[in-house]
Design a protein around this motif. Structure first.
Motif, short mmCIF file in Angstrom:
data_model
loop_
_atom_site.label_atom_id
_atom_site.label_comp_id
_atom_site.label_asym_id
_atom_site.label_seq_id
_atom_site.Cartn_x
_atom_site.Cartn_y
_atom_site.Cartn_z
N ASP A 172 -57.80 -18.48 -23.85
CA ASP A 172 -57.55 -17.12 -23.35
C ASP A 172 -58.54 -16.71 -22.29
O ASP A 172 -59.63 -17.26 -22.23
CB ASP A 172 -57.81 -16.15 -24.49
CG ASP A 172 -56.57 -15.93 -25.27
OD1 ASP A 172 -55.52 -15.86 -24.64
OD2 ASP A 172 -56.68 -15.82 -26.48
N VAL A 173 -58.21 -15.68 -21.55
CA VAL A 173 -59.11 -15.21 -20.49
C VAL A 173 -60.49 -14.84 -21.05
O VAL A 173 -61.51 -15.22 -20.50
CB VAL A 173 -58.53 -13.99 -19.77
CG1 VAL A 173 -59.24 -13.77 -18.46
CG2 VAL A 173 -57.06 -14.16 -19.50
N THR A 174 -60.51 -14.11 -22.15
CA THR A 174 -61.81 -13.68 -22.69
C THR A 174 -62.61 -14.87 -23.22
O THR A 174 -63.82 -14.97 -22.97
CB THR A 174 -61.64 -12.67 -23.84
OG1 THR A 174 -60.41 -12.91 -24.48
CG2 THR A 174 -61.68 -11.26 -23.34
N GLU B 197 -54.95 -11.29 -26.26
CA GLU B 197 -55.38 -12.67 -26.47
C GLU B 197 -54.46 -13.37 -27.47
O GLU B 197 -53.63 -12.72 -28.11
CB GLU B 197 -56.83 -12.70 -26.95
CG GLU B 197 -57.04 -11.96 -28.25
CD GLU B 197 -58.51 -11.66 -28.50
OE1 GLU B 197 -59.31 -11.70 -27.56
OE2 GLU B 197 -58.82 -11.37 -29.66
N SER B 198 -54.62 -14.70 -27.62
CA SER B 198 -53.74 -15.40 -28.55
C SER B 198 -53.97 -14.86 -29.96
O SER B 198 -55.10 -14.60 -30.36
CB SER B 198 -53.96 -16.91 -28.52
OG SER B 198 -55.16 -17.26 -27.96
N HIS C 122 -51.32 -13.47 -21.03
CA HIS C 122 -52.70 -13.07 -21.33
C HIS C 122 -53.49 -12.81 -20.05
O HIS C 122 -54.64 -12.39 -20.11
CB HIS C 122 -53.39 -14.07 -22.26
CG HIS C 122 -53.63 -15.42 -21.65
ND1 HIS C 122 -52.92 -16.54 -22.01
CD2 HIS C 122 -54.49 -15.82 -20.70
CE1 HIS C 122 -53.34 -17.56 -21.30
NE2 HIS C 122 -54.28 -17.16 -20.49
N ASP C 123 -52.86 -13.04 -18.91
CA ASP C 123 -53.56 -12.89 -17.64
C ASP C 123 -53.25 -11.52 -17.03
O ASP C 123 -52.19 -11.31 -16.46
CB ASP C 123 -53.10 -14.02 -16.72
CG ASP C 123 -53.78 -13.97 -15.37
OD1 ASP C 123 -54.54 -13.00 -15.13
OD2 ASP C 123 -53.55 -14.87 -14.56
N LEU D 244 -61.01 -7.16 -21.36
CA LEU D 244 -60.04 -8.08 -20.76
C LEU D 244 -60.17 -8.10 -19.23
O LEU D 244 -60.16 -9.15 -18.60
CB LEU D 244 -58.62 -7.63 -21.09
CG LEU D 244 -57.92 -8.17 -22.32
CD1 LEU D 244 -56.47 -7.72 -22.31
CD2 LEU D 244 -57.98 -9.68 -22.39
#
Lengths: 355, 317
Positions: free
Chosen positions: A189-191, B49-50, B215-216, B256
């Motif tokens: 994920d981005v984070t 997020e996932s 998620h972007d 984020l």
């Protein structure tokens, strides 16, 4: 890079795969150097040969692949000529690798502590207890909370980001001279990606390890790499320092990559997209492989492969646009914006140096 | 979004909840009481997020999962309670899905034309074989593939091309509403832009409504009209995409946004990433999605509403 001692020198590397349909030329004459403590990012899309290059350094090419030409010099020794037995001594101890997928690169049946300690016990004569102590140290370094307790856990009890931290610990435990990170954040994920990048950055500062960072995302490497090599269809098309490649790019493919990032604040309705698809490496066109997708292509691109033209002592790009007498072209707006920033910053740096 | 008067709601999700393994020790509430609506012709982006429940939300809307509680109104009808096969079939004619993994979502033993025409056959949308083939050809052209590709198998295509096949399959039965579940995260950067542009073109041509799950945030902002940010099964912030991207106020949205990688080393030197620490659950005031500006909502206590309103004002200055 003459001032930095080079730990890895790759020269004219050519790798081919023999497949049912013929010969796939995955890497075609790649040359670069990796300095001590330096981070070089190799940026390219799937099938560009970036992972194949990385695997050849580790001696992990599949059976149908063959290094047809070139050398991989690690501290003066050619890794291409090494036997599998000799490579086993280097792999993991001197050069180690972080793989893309933290879900599949750990053994699900082994505790984390044992997995981290494994490679240390394999390469150094050291007791189990000592190895585990060192493993604990590494797990703490990579930021696993309650590391002592969690060493006894199995991979499935960790999240994706934490597994990637464990994989990084494994790669670092023998204090290798080179760490190859093959898309270490792509599956995240981005984070979590940002956390892992921060971790790698911290490790760079603490240890004098050289990093080869492989990715398809130019945004990811900006903060972590010293230099960037852009690879397309098995050839390096542009190589230079981070500032040079990101802010004074010369190759139309690099222009395309920079322009297609969604982050820019433009009012354009559509994101710029590089047209077409990457070429079939089974039957490459005679000239520049990027020719069919290149808006700025000239006639010569169809016939002859451009050599790497030097832009600055550290910056080279393989495009006929740099040849003497080539027509002036206007790069995309995003590239012009970046070039202006580049000039501004250079002027500022110059002013602060002279004052 | 153009139209006269108030835009029409095509989908209205209220108090949707999805619990897996209910009653067992490994019970998980993937989607926890979320409400939002999607207007006709817009793109609604769902980010997080996932594991935050964004894909579960999408799959529950299309009824791949049965919701635990709550309602899903599609054009005014509650689809969460559909039990009859033909009613469900009728609903699924209007709602289609594009999946994340272009490698796993196409049957490797089916030819492209069979993959695309399956839905047309199920819904009996073609009377003759010629008509069916004509439709497949048209769809392939629409997504930028050749008619000659119809007789090939999925393994002969690249990731981007496979995603185009997945899009053609979704479009085959002329749906109104498409759920795009991370349709580009498995693709290369240079191909991502192509697929996003294709989706936007098709939206204009066919007046589609999208639920775009990703998620972007940078990309979602580019294509969405409104964005919902999810965290641990809750919708924590909801608003127009430009406003969320530039002035997101919930701490999770901020974290984020600060994690988006930027291709500029100088930015990295000065930039500080914001780390989100979720507030501990304290009994007392109820948390809910509360309005802080026009079309802008934040999940908070009633007493914190003023704080967020002020924060938004500050950011906009």
């Amino acid at each position: 890079m003459a001032d930095i001692e080079s730990v890895l020198t790759i020269e004219n590397l050519n790798i081919s795969f023999s497949v049912f349909a013929g010969e796939v030329k995955a890497v075609r004459g790649v040359s670069f150097q990796l300095g001590k403590g330096e981070t070089l990012a190799i940026v390219g899309e799937s099938g560009s040969g970036k992972s194949v290059t990385a695997r050849s350094i580790m001696g992990l090419l599949p059976n149908n692949a063959k290094i047809t030409n070139g050398s991989i010099l690690f501290k003066g020794e050619d890794l291409v000529q090494k036997s599998e037995k000799e490579m086993q001594k280097i792999r993991g101890e001197k050069i180690s690798m972080i793989f893309q997928d933290p879900m599949t690169s750990l053994d699900p049946t082994m505790t984390i502590g044992n997995q981290v300690a494994e490679s240390l016990r394999l390469h150094k004569k050291i007791s189990r207890r000592e190895a585990l102590t060192k493993a604990l140290e590494l797990l703490e370094l990579v930021g696993i909370p309650e590391a002592e307790k969690r060493m006894k856990y199995f991979p499935h009890q960790f999240s994706g980001g934490q597994r990637q931290r464990v994989v990084i610990a494994i790669a670092l435990i023998c204090s290798p001279e080179i760490v190859i990170a093959d898309e270490p954040t792509t599956a995240l994920d981005v984070t979590v990606q940002a956390q892992i990048l921060e971790l790698l950055k911290g490790i760079q500062n603490k240890l004098a390890t050289s990093f080869l960072f492989i990715t398809h995302n130019l945004g990811v490497v900006a903060n972590i790499a010293d230099r960037i090599a852009v690879i397309y269809a098995g050839r390096i098309v542009e190589i230079g320092t981070v500032e040079e490649v990101l802010f004074n790019p010369q190759h139309p493919y690099t222009w395309g990559l920079l322009s297609s990032m969604p982050i820019q604040n433009t009012n354009e309705k559509r994101i710029f997209a590089i047209p077409g698809t990457p070429p079939d490496t089974l039957s490459l066109p005679p000239g520049d492989a990027f020719y069919p997708r290149n808006k700025y292509a000239m006639k010569i691109d169809a016939r002859q492969m451009p050599p790497l033209f030097r832009v600055s002592p550290t910056h080279m790009a393989a495009t006929w646009l740099l040849a003497p007498g080539a027509p002036e072209v206007t790069p995309p707006a995003e590239v012009i914006r970046r070039r202006e920033l580049f000039k501004e910053r250079a002027a500022q740096a110059h002013a602060s140096n002279t004052s | 979004m153009a139209g006269t008067g108030a835009p029409k709601k095509i989908l209205e999700v209220s108090h949707l909840k999805k619990t897996f393994n209910a009653g067992k020790s490994n019970e998980v509430t993937a989607v926890d009481d979320i409400s939002f609506c999607i207007y006709e012709g817009e793109t609604f982006g769902l980010v997080g997020e996932s594991g935050c429940g964004k894909s579960t939300t999408g799959k529950t809307i299309i009824r791949l999962y049965d919701p635990t509680s709550g309602s899903i109104l599609f054009e005014g009808e509650d689809v969460s309670k559909i039990r009859q096969r033909d009613t469900l079939l009728h609903f699924r004619r209007q709602v289609q899905m594009i999946f994340q993994d272009p490698y796993a979502s196409l049957d490797p033993r089916m030819k492209v034309k069979d993959i695309i025409s399956e839905g047309i056959k199920v819904h009996s949308l073609a009377k003759t074989k010629d008509e069916l083939e004509g439709q497949v050809e048209e769809l392939l052209a629409l997504v930028g593939l050749n008619a000659s590709h119809a007789n090939r198998y999925p393994h002969e295509f690249s990731g981007g091309q496979r995603q185009r096949i997945g899009i053609a399959r979704a479009l085959a039965i002329q749906p109104k509403f498409i759920i795009c579940d991370e349709p580009i995260s498995a693709l290369d950067v240079s191909i991502q832009a192509q697929v996003v542009n294709l989706l936007q073109e098709l939206q204009e041509k066919r007046h589609l409504t999208y639920l775009f799950i990703a998620h972007d945030l940078a990309l979602v902002k580019r294509i969405s009209n409104r964005i919902g940010v999810m965290y641990r099964g809750k919708l924590v912030e909801l608003g127009p995409s430009e406003e969320i991207y530039s002035y997101g106020v919930h701490p999770y949205t901020e974290s984020l946004l600060s994690a988006i990688p930027v291709a500029d080393p100088d930015y990295g030197k000065t930039h500080r990433r914001i780390v989100y620490h979720p507030e501990p659950d304290v009994k007392g005031e109820q948390m809910a999605l509360r309005q802080i500006a026009q079309d802008h909502y934040v999940y908070c206590k009633q007493s914190d509403r003023g704080f967020y309103q002020e924060k938004l004002e500050q950011k906009k200055l």
